[in-house]
Scaffold this motif. Structure first.
Motif, PDB file in Angstrom:
ATOM      1  N   PHE A  93      -8.849   4.590   7.379  1.00 27.79           N
ATOM      2  CA  PHE A  93      -8.288   4.400   5.940  1.00 27.79           C
ATOM      3  C   PHE A  93      -8.890   5.353   5.159  1.00 27.79           C
ATOM      4  CE2 PHE A  93      -7.836  -0.220   6.614  1.00 27.79           C
ATOM      5  CZ  PHE A  93      -6.694  -0.247   7.318  1.00 27.79           C
ATOM      6  N   THR A  94      -9.072   6.563   5.548  1.00 27.26           N
ATOM      7  CA  THR A  94      -9.868   7.643   4.980  1.00 27.26           C
ATOM      8  C   THR A  94      -8.837   8.101   3.937  1.00 27.26           C
ATOM      9  OG1 THR A  94     -10.528   8.655   7.002  1.00 27.26           O
ATOM     10  CG2 THR A  94     -10.615  10.159   4.936  1.00 27.26           C
ATOM     11  N   GLY A  95      -9.586   8.013   2.473  1.00 27.79           N
ATOM     12  CA  GLY A  95      -8.720   8.457   1.353  1.00 27.79           C
ATOM     13  C   GLY A  95      -8.258   7.288   0.810  1.00 27.79           C
ATOM     14  N   PHE A  96      -8.168   6.082   1.473  1.00 25.04           N
ATOM     15  CA  PHE A  96      -6.855   5.031   0.718  1.00 25.04           C
ATOM     16  C   PHE A  96      -7.672   4.606  -0.459  1.00 25.04           C
ATOM     17  CE2 PHE A  96      -4.622   3.373   4.785  1.00 25.04           C
ATOM     18  CZ  PHE A  96      -4.362   4.816   5.315  1.00 25.04           C
ATOM     19  N   ARG A  97      -6.460   4.518  -1.314  1.00 23.18           N
ATOM     20  CA  ARG A  97      -7.043   4.035  -2.804  1.00 23.18           C
ATOM     21  C   ARG A  97      -5.979   3.025  -3.180  1.00 23.18           C
ATOM     22  NH1 ARG A  97     -10.749   6.302  -1.230  1.00 23.18           N
ATOM     23  NH2 ARG A  97     -12.026   8.185  -2.147  1.00 23.18           N
ATOM     24  N   ILE A  98      -4.945   3.129  -2.882  1.00 25.82           N
ATOM     25  CA  ILE A  98      -3.537   2.149  -3.389  1.00 25.82           C
ATOM     26  C   ILE A  98      -3.168   1.410  -1.998  1.00 25.82           C
ATOM     27  CG2 ILE A  98      -3.699   3.318  -5.638  1.00 25.82           C
ATOM     28  CD1 ILE A  98      -0.962   4.585  -4.374  1.00 25.82           C
ATOM     29  N   PRO A  99      -2.719   0.248  -2.328  1.00 22.55           N
ATOM     30  CA  PRO A  99      -1.835  -0.455  -1.174  1.00 22.55           C
ATOM     31  C   PRO A  99      -0.814   0.287  -0.554  1.00 22.55           C
ATOM     32  CG  PRO A  99      -2.167  -2.179  -3.029  1.00 22.55           C
ATOM     33  CD  PRO A  99      -2.647  -0.647  -3.186  1.00 22.55           C
ATOM     34  N   LEU A 100       0.228   1.194  -1.429  1.00 23.85           N
ATOM     35  CA  LEU A 100       1.042   1.879  -0.756  1.00 23.85           C
ATOM     36  C   LEU A 100       0.723   2.933   0.362  1.00 23.85           C
ATOM     37  CD1 LEU A 100       3.154   2.716  -3.680  1.00 23.85           C
ATOM     38  CD2 LEU A 100       3.857   1.085  -2.133  1.00 23.85           C
ATOM     39  N   GLN A 101      -0.638   3.376   0.358  1.00 25.09           N
ATOM     40  CA  GLN A 101      -1.032   4.253   1.538  1.00 25.09           C
ATOM     41  C   GLN A 101      -1.255   3.664   3.045  1.00 25.09           C
ATOM     42  OE1 GLN A 101      -4.374   5.337  -1.180  1.00 25.09           O
ATOM     43  NE2 GLN A 101      -4.075   7.441  -0.150  1.00 25.09           N
ATOM     44  N   PHE A 102      -1.024   2.081   2.725  1.00 19.94           N
ATOM     45  CA  PHE A 102      -1.109   1.490   4.018  1.00 19.94           C
ATOM     46  C   PHE A 102       0.287   1.579   4.855  1.00 19.94           C
ATOM     47  CE2 PHE A 102      -4.515  -0.633   1.959  1.00 19.94           C
ATOM     48  CZ  PHE A 102      -5.498  -0.896   2.699  1.00 19.94           C
ATOM     49  N   PHE A 103       1.298   1.909   4.191  1.00 18.87           N
ATOM     50  CA  PHE A 103       2.397   1.955   4.893  1.00 18.87           C
ATOM     51  C   PHE A 103       2.786   3.070   5.788  1.00 18.87           C
ATOM     52  CE2 PHE A 103       3.151  -0.989   1.387  1.00 18.87           C
ATOM     53  CZ  PHE A 103       4.149  -1.822   2.022  1.00 18.87           C
ATOM     54  N   PRO A 104       3.532   3.177   6.910  1.00 22.84           N
ATOM     55  CA  PRO A 104       3.479   4.158   7.634  1.00 22.84           C
ATOM     56  C   PRO A 104       4.295   5.297   6.904  1.00 22.84           C
ATOM     57  CG  PRO A 104       4.517   2.273   8.533  1.00 22.84           C
ATOM     58  CD  PRO A 104       4.260   1.856   7.303  1.00 22.84           C
ATOM     59  N   THR A 105       3.618   6.469   7.549  1.00 24.37           N
ATOM     60  CA  THR A 105       4.247   7.927   6.918  1.00 24.37           C
ATOM     61  C   THR A 105       4.640   8.801   8.166  1.00 24.37           C
ATOM     62  OG1 THR A 105       1.889   9.000   7.507  1.00 24.37           O
ATOM     63  CG2 THR A 105       1.903   7.549   5.589  1.00 24.37           C
ATOM     64  N   ASN A 106       4.770   9.913   7.896  1.00 22.94           N
ATOM     65  CA  ASN A 106       5.389  10.994   8.894  1.00 22.94           C
ATOM     66  C   ASN A 106       4.053  11.518   9.519  1.00 22.94           C
ATOM     67  OD1 ASN A 106       8.085  10.692   8.380  1.00 22.94           O
ATOM     68  ND2 ASN A 106       8.079  11.969   6.570  1.00 22.94           N
ATOM     69  N   GLU A 135     -19.071   2.244   9.335  1.00 21.30           N
ATOM     70  CA  GLU A 135     -18.660   1.771   8.122  1.00 21.30           C
ATOM     71  C   GLU A 135     -17.645   0.784   8.053  1.00 21.30           C
ATOM     72  OE1 GLU A 135     -17.857   4.923   4.899  1.00 21.30           O
ATOM     73  OE2 GLU A 135     -17.238   5.851   6.993  1.00 21.30           O
ATOM     74  N   ASN A 136     -17.726  -0.307   7.001  1.00 16.60           N
ATOM     75  CA  ASN A 136     -16.719  -1.624   6.996  1.00 16.60           C
ATOM     76  C   ASN A 136     -15.595  -0.902   6.613  1.00 16.60           C
ATOM     77  OD1 ASN A 136     -15.411  -3.524   6.079  1.00 16.60           O
ATOM     78  ND2 ASN A 136     -16.966  -4.866   5.320  1.00 16.60           N
ATOM     79  N   ARG A 137     -14.637  -0.856   7.430  1.00 13.77           N
ATOM     80  CA  ARG A 137     -13.007  -0.448   6.854  1.00 13.77           C
ATOM     81  C   ARG A 137     -12.107  -1.815   6.577  1.00 13.77           C
ATOM     82  NH1 ARG A 137     -14.173   2.178   4.259  1.00 13.77           N
ATOM     83  NH2 ARG A 137     -11.985   3.288   3.778  1.00 13.77           N
ATOM     84  N   HIS A 138     -12.467  -2.831   6.842  1.00 13.61           N
ATOM     85  CA  HIS A 138     -11.612  -3.989   6.337  1.00 13.61           C
ATOM     86  C   HIS A 138     -11.923  -4.216   4.815  1.00 13.61           C
ATOM     87  CE1 HIS A 138     -15.084  -5.827   8.279  1.00 13.61           C
ATOM     88  NE2 HIS A 138     -15.223  -6.596   7.149  1.00 13.61           N
ATOM     89  N   ARG A 139     -12.981  -3.664   4.255  1.00 17.80           N
ATOM     90  CA  ARG A 139     -13.215  -3.706   2.685  1.00 17.80           C
ATOM     91  C   ARG A 139     -12.207  -3.067   2.157  1.00 17.80           C
ATOM     92  NH1 ARG A 139     -17.805  -5.259  -0.315  1.00 17.80           N
ATOM     93  NH2 ARG A 139     -18.805  -5.942   1.774  1.00 17.80           N
ATOM     94  N   ALA A 140     -11.495  -1.981   2.696  1.00 15.70           N
ATOM     95  CA  ALA A 140     -10.373  -1.234   1.870  1.00 15.70           C
ATOM     96  C   ALA A 140      -9.107  -2.069   2.019  1.00 15.70           C
ATOM     97  CB  ALA A 140     -10.038  -0.170   2.744  1.00 15.70           C
ATOM     98  N   TYR A 141      -8.962  -3.178   2.573  1.00 16.40           N
ATOM     99  CA  TYR A 141      -7.634  -4.011   2.295  1.00 16.40           C
ATOM    100  C   TYR A 141      -7.934  -4.622   0.957  1.00 16.40           C
ATOM    101  CZ  TYR A 141      -6.925  -3.687   7.428  1.00 16.40           C
ATOM    102  OH  TYR A 141      -6.756  -3.236   8.909  1.00 16.40           O
ATOM    103  N   PRO A 142      -6.547  -4.992   0.713  1.00 15.78           N
ATOM    104  CA  PRO A 142      -6.565  -5.938  -0.669  1.00 15.78           C
ATOM    105  C   PRO A 142      -7.338  -6.996  -0.432  1.00 15.78           C
ATOM    106  CG  PRO A 142      -4.339  -5.185   0.170  1.00 15.78           C
ATOM    107  CD  PRO A 142      -5.177  -4.652   1.394  1.00 15.78           C
TER     108      PRO A 142
END
Length: 282
Positions: A73-86, A165-172
């Motif tokens: 979740f590098t750089g994740f700030r908003i929920p939309l960043q969780f969705f699949p990308t290209n 690092e705890n990365r589940h902390r990035a979840y909503p």
């Protein structure tokens, strides 16, 4: 399964176990088909197609796929960043498949971590190996009836000792887990922002009842999780990160009201890919 679980409850747990195994079977099948150049969106679609071909018409949430540093979740700030990308997969790149189908009214929510290519990836292998201690800690402290918020903090401390690092902390809401309940069996159910409406309604009902009675269906680092484990089924997902590489598992933990520690909490199934991996490496 704990010996005290019988009759109707045992039949219900078999239903949850069946769909959880179906979800992991999907993850393993799709992981085996991943090749360099496949995008996250294509991997998510492969999961949807595989499950729909086997009768899945509803979802707790639609499948996700994260490649490379997005597994942490590098750089994740908003929920939309969780969705699949290209983002395209490359040799040696870590990936996570996260899928939550509902089948015959039983939901599952699983996470599968892998790395593309036949060669070893020592860092990814170590992350997967070190997740075992988190599975053991979570079960032990739930059986001790520690407040969920304190268990979350103990998971954090274990990650720090391991150097992660705890990365589940990035979840909503920073959740490490959420409650899972049966839903009405339907041929098709709409979804909103990737989440099935039935699942969202169930969480909302639990949140309303929990607020009234002093508990929450979300297991988080915040005050609303400062209560003992609530009986029911919890989809638990400790997520480790280190310098752009992430790994996790996600599976169902069963919590009961039994006074016997061994029967008060247990993992729904021990025949899962990450558990088999640990057993083979023992």
């Amino acid at each position: 399964m704990a010996s005290a679980v019988r009759g109707e409850q045992a039949a219900e747990l078999r239903g949850f176990r069946s769909v959880q195994r179906l979800a992991y079977e999907c993850a393993e099948a799709v992981a085996a088909r991943l090749r360099p150049g496949v995008t996250e969106r294509e991997a998510a679609r492969m999961q949807r197609d595989w499950l729909r071909a086997r009768g899945v018409r509803d979802w707790f949430h639609l499948p996700f796929a994260w490649f490379g540093d997005r597994t942490a979740f590098t750089g994740f700030r908003i929920p939309l960043q969780f969705f699949p990308t290209n983002r395209r997969l490359a040799e040696g790149m870590p990936f996570i498949l996260d899928l939550a189908p509902v089948h015959r009214g039983f939901p599952a929510d699983v996470g599968y971590s892998g790395c593309l290519g036949p060669g070893p990836n020592p860092l990814h292998d170590k992350l997967l190996t070190d997740l075992r201690a988190h599975r053991e800690l979570l079960l032990r402290e739930v059986r001790e009836r520690r407040p969920l918020r304190e268990i979350y903090e103990d998971v954090d401390r274990l990650m720090v000792r391991q150097g992660y690092e705890n990365r589940h902390r990035a979840y909503p809401f920073g959740v490490i887990a959420h409650k899972v309940d049966r839903v009405t069996d339907r041929r098709w159910s709409p979804h909103v922002l990737g989440f099935g409406t039935q699942a969202l309604k169930g969480l909302a009902r639990d949140a309303l009842h929990g607020h009234r009675d002093g508990w929450s269906p979300l297991w988080s680092p915040y005050g609303f999780s400062d209560h003992p484990p609530r009986p029911g089924l919890w989809a638990v997902e400790p997520h480790l990160g280190f310098r752009g590489t992430g790994a996790k598992f996600e599976e169902i933990l069963v919590v009961t009201d039994s006074r016997d520690p061994a029967e008060s909490a247990f993992w729904l199934d021990d025949d899962l890919p990450h558990v088999r991996r640990w057993a083979e490496g023992a």
